[in-house]
Motif scaffolding. Structure first.
Motif, PDB file in Angstrom:
ATOM      1  N   LYS A 177       0.830  -1.200   0.000  1.00 20.94           N
ATOM      2  CA  LYS A 177       0.000   0.000   0.000  1.00 20.94           C
ATOM      3  C   LYS A 177       0.866   1.251   0.000  1.00 20.94           C
ATOM      4  CE  LYS A 177      -2.595  -0.585   3.589  1.00 20.94           C
ATOM      5  NZ  LYS A 177      -3.661  -0.389   4.603  1.00 20.94           N
ATOM      6  N   GLY A 178       0.515   2.205  -0.824  1.00 20.45           N
ATOM      7  CA  GLY A 178       1.213   3.478  -0.847  1.00 20.45           C
ATOM      8  C   GLY A 178       0.466   4.533  -0.050  1.00 20.45           C
ATOM      9  N   GLY A 179       0.895   5.766  -0.199  1.00 18.47           N
ATOM     10  CA  GLY A 179       0.227   6.882   0.453  1.00 18.47           C
ATOM     11  C   GLY A 179      -0.536   7.720  -0.570  1.00 18.47           C
ATOM     12  N   PHE A 180      -1.512   8.496  -0.087  1.00 17.84           N
ATOM     13  CA  PHE A 180      -2.321   9.339  -0.970  1.00 17.84           C
ATOM     14  C   PHE A 180      -2.586  10.679  -0.289  1.00 17.84           C
ATOM     15  CE2 PHE A 180      -6.062  11.103  -2.934  1.00 17.84           C
ATOM     16  CZ  PHE A 180      -5.997  10.702  -4.257  1.00 17.84           C
ATOM     17  N   SER A 181      -2.348  11.732  -1.014  1.00 19.28           N
ATOM     18  CA  SER A 181      -2.637  13.077  -0.512  1.00 19.28           C
ATOM     19  C   SER A 181      -3.543  13.787  -1.508  1.00 19.28           C
ATOM     20  CB  SER A 181      -1.337  13.882  -0.334  1.00 19.28           C
ATOM     21  OG  SER A 181      -0.500  13.295   0.628  1.00 19.28           O
ATOM     22  N   GLU A 182      -4.723  14.173  -1.044  1.00 16.66           N
ATOM     23  CA  GLU A 182      -5.688  14.863  -1.883  1.00 16.66           C
ATOM     24  C   GLU A 182      -5.434  16.368  -1.855  1.00 16.66           C
ATOM     25  OE1 GLU A 182     -10.501  14.540  -2.502  1.00 16.66           O
ATOM     26  OE2 GLU A 182      -9.726  14.734  -0.460  1.00 16.66           O
ATOM     27  N   ASN A 183      -5.584  16.988  -3.028  1.00 16.98           N
ATOM     28  CA  ASN A 183      -5.471  18.438  -3.150  1.00 16.98           C
ATOM     29  C   ASN A 183      -4.127  18.970  -2.622  1.00 16.98           C
ATOM     30  OD1 ASN A 183      -7.813  19.108  -4.494  1.00 16.98           O
ATOM     31  ND2 ASN A 183      -9.004  19.464  -2.630  1.00 16.98           N
ATOM     32  N   VAL A 184      -3.035  18.381  -3.113  1.00 17.88           N
ATOM     33  CA  VAL A 184      -1.737  18.965  -2.780  1.00 17.88           C
ATOM     34  C   VAL A 184      -1.607  20.362  -3.375  1.00 17.88           C
ATOM     35  CG1 VAL A 184      -0.600  16.738  -2.531  1.00 17.88           C
ATOM     36  CG2 VAL A 184      -0.649  17.831  -4.776  1.00 17.88           C
ATOM     37  N   SER A 185      -2.313  20.569  -4.459  1.00 19.31           N
ATOM     38  CA  SER A 185      -2.572  21.880  -5.027  1.00 19.31           C
ATOM     39  C   SER A 185      -4.006  21.827  -5.518  1.00 19.31           C
ATOM     40  CB  SER A 185      -1.593  22.189  -6.166  1.00 19.31           C
ATOM     41  OG  SER A 185      -1.740  23.527  -6.590  1.00 19.31           O
ATOM     42  N   PHE A 231      12.858  -5.371  -2.881  1.00 16.16           N
ATOM     43  CA  PHE A 231      12.371  -6.010  -4.101  1.00 16.16           C
ATOM     44  C   PHE A 231      11.380  -5.156  -4.882  1.00 16.16           C
ATOM     45  CE2 PHE A 231      13.702  -9.962  -1.811  1.00 16.16           C
ATOM     46  CZ  PHE A 231      14.649 -10.362  -2.732  1.00 16.16           C
ATOM     47  N   THR A 232      11.237  -3.890  -4.529  1.00 17.38           N
ATOM     48  CA  THR A 232      10.338  -2.987  -5.248  1.00 17.38           C
ATOM     49  C   THR A 232      11.013  -1.636  -5.446  1.00 17.38           C
ATOM     50  OG1 THR A 232       9.299  -2.282  -3.170  1.00 17.38           O
ATOM     51  CG2 THR A 232       8.219  -4.061  -4.389  1.00 17.38           C
ATOM     52  N   ARG A 233      10.462  -0.862  -6.388  1.00 23.61           N
ATOM     53  CA  ARG A 233      10.907   0.510  -6.596  1.00 23.61           C
ATOM     54  C   ARG A 233       9.739   1.449  -6.321  1.00 23.61           C
ATOM     55  NH1 ARG A 233      13.586   0.502 -12.508  1.00 23.61           N
ATOM     56  NH2 ARG A 233      11.672  -0.645 -12.983  1.00 23.61           N
ATOM     57  N   GLY A 234      10.043   2.543  -5.667  1.00 23.54           N
ATOM     58  CA  GLY A 234       8.997   3.516  -5.364  1.00 23.54           C
ATOM     59  C   GLY A 234       8.758   4.464  -6.522  1.00 23.54           C
ATOM     60  N   LYS A 235       7.518   4.863  -6.673  1.00 23.63           N
ATOM     61  CA  LYS A 235       7.127   5.813  -7.712  1.00 23.63           C
ATOM     62  C   LYS A 235       6.087   6.753  -7.118  1.00 23.63           C
ATOM     63  CE  LYS A 235       6.619   4.319 -11.928  1.00 23.63           C
ATOM     64  NZ  LYS A 235       6.063   3.593 -13.114  1.00 23.63           N
ATOM     65  N   VAL A 236       6.207   8.038  -7.402  1.00 24.54           N
ATOM     66  CA  VAL A 236       5.242   9.027  -6.926  1.00 24.54           C
ATOM     67  C   VAL A 236       4.532   9.633  -8.133  1.00 24.54           C
ATOM     68  CG1 VAL A 236       4.905  11.191  -5.682  1.00 24.54           C
ATOM     69  CG2 VAL A 236       6.612   9.537  -4.881  1.00 24.54           C
ATOM     70  N   VAL A 237       3.207   9.660  -8.079  1.00 23.50           N
ATOM     71  CA  VAL A 237       2.381  10.155  -9.179  1.00 23.50           C
ATOM     72  C   VAL A 237       1.662  11.417  -8.727  1.00 23.50           C
ATOM     73  CG1 VAL A 237       0.486   9.620 -10.752  1.00 23.50           C
ATOM     74  CG2 VAL A 237       2.054   7.804 -10.017  1.00 23.50           C
ATOM     75  N   THR A 238       1.691  12.425  -9.538  1.00 27.25           N
ATOM     76  CA  THR A 238       0.922  13.657  -9.314  1.00 27.25           C
ATOM     77  C   THR A 238      -0.098  13.774 -10.437  1.00 27.25           C
ATOM     78  OG1 THR A 238       2.848  14.717  -8.306  1.00 27.25           O
ATOM     79  CG2 THR A 238       1.042  16.153  -8.996  1.00 27.25           C
ATOM     80  N   SER A 239      -1.403  13.850 -10.104  1.00 30.22           N
ATOM     81  CA  SER A 239      -2.437  13.777 -11.146  1.00 30.22           C
ATOM     82  C   SER A 239      -3.483  14.868 -10.981  1.00 30.22           C
ATOM     83  CB  SER A 239      -3.119  12.403 -11.102  1.00 30.22           C
ATOM     84  OG  SER A 239      -3.880  12.262  -9.925  1.00 30.22           O
ATOM     85  N   ARG A 240      -4.045  15.239 -12.135  1.00 28.74           N
ATOM     86  CA  ARG A 240      -5.142  16.207 -12.159  1.00 28.74           C
ATOM     87  C   ARG A 240      -6.135  15.759 -13.214  1.00 28.74           C
ATOM     88  NH1 ARG A 240      -3.596  22.286 -13.227  1.00 28.74           N
ATOM     89  NH2 ARG A 240      -2.809  21.365 -15.180  1.00 28.74           N
TER      90      ARG A 240
END
Length: 498
Positions: free
Chosen positions: A122-130, A472-481
């Protein structure tokens, strides 16, 4: 006597090629050759990596539900067939069957941990970073990963890495020790029976050429290794030079500190159990007991008394301790007995005098006890990896702590005391990765991570636990609109089942 052929497992089935080289596999309790193992060359390793890479293209997209189903199935199969697996381990390694069963059980704990991979990824989620923009993190598999495991735990050490790697969506090439290779092949068959797609787990047998090819192959993204410190350093330096992630767990010289207020019966039992279980062929074995005076004389006497009750022999006959893995290794360990005496240590119990319950050709050496060992002696400085326990006498807690911290290894340590303050101080001050308080072999549970400090670990990640998942994994951060909401239509089914 007819010997077995032990060959590779590639693409979901036994390898059918012709091996240019083979190696003998012994029954350590008899000294007889029971099989010949195919030794991989670079081309065979390439074949296994190619099979893994092809299988990974699909497995990486398998849902967490699908991966978890395989993990639960292999857990059930391993549990149902653990006695069979233990017998195979004993027949090639020599450890007693009860110890082999314990090894499989500890490996099963990592499988059970990996069954929770949906939560672990499970990753993290932040709503409305902007305004109107969300940000979240995900973890994705590496690709093809290599695992190089040692002879002393032919089931448990592969199970430290393989379940986590597979659950995270990787494909694996496992190279077990050529001394006891059959357990790895049996486990690969169990994974196949559990529904793992062909090629996701491959087993190649071999020695240095196979290791070198895994470390150099451009499609291998990471390497996990457990073994001696010189080889661990080589694996780390070679692998990282070729752009791979490496976790290389090396050797150990584990100290058990006994303070004057300790329960000496408890400490003596622990020293014998931790020093001679699996014939001392454990990276977590206690090989040095630091007796803080004035308890040394009494403690040595109690240990020697208990050692006299141990029964050394064939691990299938209900003995306490089995043979060493090969004749060459037995002879190397036995050579330290003369070296210790020549250096001035007192040989309290000589393991060469043992009368084993087994055949004359077995690779026997009984439990051995040295007293009045000093840090300059070879029996102290070298990782002997056999049933040899050395007692060092210290005048104070501070002297004992300094001795442990000065050692170039930092794998495991233990303190025996009834003083909570002393124990708390020790666990804070000691420069070792795994610490036991009145526990001689402090191997962490699967949801914690296993690994030492200093020359006992090369790389940044320990095995299993959270660190294993991250390795055994690589992290990735996604910013979406998304500017407009969309409508997906009607579907009354459970989406988690799709």
């Amino acid at each position: 006597m007819t010997t077995r052929r032990i060959t590779h497992w590639i693409g979901g089935k036994p390898w059918t090629g012709d091996a240019a080289r083979t190696g003998p596999v012994y029954d350590p309790a008899t000294g007889q050759v029971t099989g010949h193992v195919d030794l991989a060359d670079a081309g065979t390793v390439d074949e296994a990596v190619a099979a893994a890479h092809e299988a990974w293209q699909e497995w990486r997209h398998a849902s967490l539900t699908r991966r978890t189903q395989v993990l639960f199935a292999v857990r059930q199969i391993l549990n149902e067939r653990k006695a069979e697996l233990a017998e195979v381990i004993t027949s090639e390694h020599g450890k007693v069957v009860s110890d082999a069963l314990g090894e499989v059980t500890r490996g099963l704990e990592v499988v059970e941990f990996a069954c929770g991979i949906p939560h672990l990824l499970k990753g993290g989620f932040s709503e409305n970073v902007s305004t109107g923009i969300d940000s979240y993190s995900i973890r994705q598999p590496l690709g093809v990963v290599g695992v190089i495991s040692p002879f002393n735990f032919p089931a448990m050490v592969p199970l430290w890495f393989v379940p986590v790697a597979i659950a995270a969506g990787n494909a694996v090439v496992l190279k077990p020790s050529e001394k006891d290779p059959s357990a790895a092949v049996l486990m690969a068959q169990m994974w196949a029976d559990a529904g793992l797609p062909d090629g996701v787990l491959n087993v190649v047998h071999g020695d240095k050429p196979a290791v070198d090819r895994l470390l150099e192959h451009p499609d291998v993204r990471s390497v996990s290794f457990v073994g001696s410190t010189p080889v661990a350093r080589y694996v780390y330096e070679t692998g990282t030079r070729n752009g791979k992630r490496v976790q290389a767990l090396g050797g150990a010289k584990n100290h058990m500190v006994v303070l004057p207020d300790a329960d000496l019966d408890l400490a003596a039992d622990a020293a014998v159990n931790a020093g001679f279980g699996s014939a001392g062929e454990r990276c977590m074995a206690i090989s040095v007991l630091v007796a803080v005076e004035p308890v040394a004389d009494e403690l040595v006497a109690r240990i020697a008394e208990r050692m006299a009750t141990l029964r050394t022999g064939d691990g299938r006959r209900g003995c306490d301790m089995g043979p060493l893995v090969t004749a060459a290794h037995r002879d190397k360990v036995a050579s330290y007995l003369d070296a210790g005496v020549q250096a001035g240590a007192e040989l309290v119990v000589d393991g060469r005098d043992v009368h084993p319950d087994g055949e004359d050709g077995g690779f026997w050496l009984g439990p051995t006890l040295f007293d009045r060992v000093t840090p300059q002696m070879p029996v102290y400085t070298d990782e002997i990896f056999g049933p040899v326990l050395s007692v060092v006498r210290a005048a104070s807690y501070d002297e004992a702590l300094a001795l442990v911290n000065a050692n170039p290894y930092g794998n495991g340590t233990a303190i025996f005391t009834n003083d909570g303050g002393a124990a708390r101080r020790f666990q804070h001050e000691v420069e070792v990765g795994m610490v036991g308080v009145n526990v001689p072999i402090p191997v962490p549970m699967a949801y914690y991570s296993f690994g030492g400090w200093k020359n006992s670990l090369f790389g940044d990640s320990h095995a299993h636990g959270t660190e294993g998942v991250h390795f055994f994994t690589r992290g990735k951060v996604v910013t979406s609109r998304w500017l407009e909401p969309s409508h997906g239509g009607l579907n009354l089914g459970f989406p988690t089942q799709q």
